[in-house]
Design an enzyme around this catalytic site. Structure first.
Site: not given
Length: 234
Positions: A74, A182
Site C-alpha cells: 500500500r 504514518c
C-alpha cells in the site's frame, strides 16, 4: 463503458482475522477479478500488527516489542492495527465510478475520508483533513490534531484498488507510541473512547461501511490520473 451507476459493493464481515492471510486474500481477489466482478468491502478486526507502506522507512518502527511487522504494497508509512479498531478494505474497480473514464485516486481518498468524518459526526465528534497527510484528525479541543483514522491504498494500473481505512474505536493505544505513526514523530493518536465516546465496535463497523457505500455511489466529475497521492501507491 455503461453510464449507469455502479452496483453497491458486496459487504463481507470477516470478524477477527490475522493480517497476513487477509493481505494475501486481497491480492488474490484483485488478481482474479474481471470487469464483471462485483466490488467488495471487507470489514475486519486484526490482532496486533504493524504494517509498512511500500516506500516506508523501517526506522519509523521505534520499538516493535513482540508485535509482528509486515511489509505491504500500500501507500503510506507505518501504522498499527489492533483489537478495538474498525478496518475496512476497499476492493473496488474505479473505472465503474465514472462513465467513460476512471475516478481520480485523490477523489477516491476524499470520499473515504468524508465517510469517516460523517461517522464521527454521528457520534458528536468533529474530524478534519490535514493537507498532505491522508486520514482524519480531531478538529478541535485539547486533542486537536490527534489522528483518529488512517488510510492507505493500492491502486493498480487497471484502476482496481485494495487496502483501505482504519478508525480507532476502543483500543490499547500504547503501540502507537512505539512507532512514528504514518512517519510523523510524536504524532498523537486517539480513539473514540479517549474522546468520550463509548460505542460498540460492531455499530461503528456498520456505520462506516454504510457511509462508504453512500459516498462511493456519488458520481464524480474527474478521471483517474497518474499524479501521486500521499497514502496511495499505483
Amino acid at each position: 463503458m455503461s453510464s449507469t451507476r455502479p452496483a453497491s459493493p458486496v459487504i463481507r464481515e470477516l470478524g477477527r482475522a490475522d493480517y497476513e492471510p487477509t493481505f494475501a486474500a486481497m491480492r488474490a481477489f484483485t488478481d482474479a477479478r474481471t470487469p464483471d466482478t462485483p466490488d467488495e468491502l471487507w470489514i475486519v478486526e486484526h490482532p496486533p500488527v504493524f504494517t509498512l507502506g511500500l516506500g516506508a522507512d523501517r526506522a519509523h518502527v521505534l520499538a516493535p516489542h513482540d508485535i509482528p511487522v509486515v511489509q505491504t504494497d500500500r501507500g503510506g508509512e507505518v501504522t498499527y492495527h489492533g483489537p478495538g479498531q474498525v478496518v475496512i478494505y476497499l476492493l473496488m474497480d474505479l473505472r465503474r465510478q465514472k462513465p467513460a473514464g476512471k475516478l481520480y485516486a485523490r477523489q477516491f481518498v476524499n470520499r473515504i475520508e468524508q465517510a469517516v468524518i460523517d461517522v464521527l459526526a454521528a457520534y458528536n465528534l468533529e474530524g478534519e483533513r490535514v493537507a498532505g497527510a491522508p486520514g482524519i484528525y480531531i478538529a478541535q479541543g485539547p486533542r486537536k490534531g490527534a489522528k483518529i483514522a488512517a488510510l492507505g491504498l493500492k491502486v493498480r494500473a487497471n484502476g482496481c484498488t485494495y487496502h483501505g481505512v482504519s478508525l480507532n474505536v476502543a483500543m490499547d493505544l500504547a503501540p502507537f507510541s512505539w512507532i512514528n505513526p504514518c512517519g510523523y514523530a510524536g504524532l498523537s493518536t486517539v480513539d473514540m473512547r479517549t474522546m468520550g465516546v463509548e460505542a460498540p465496535l460492531a455499530g461503528v463497523q456498520h456505520a462506516l461501511a454504510q457511509a462508504l457505500v453512500r459516498h462511493l455511489a456519488t458520481a464524480p466529475a474527474e478521471q483517474l490520473t497518474d499524479s501521486p497521492v500521499a497514502g496511495v501507491t499505483s
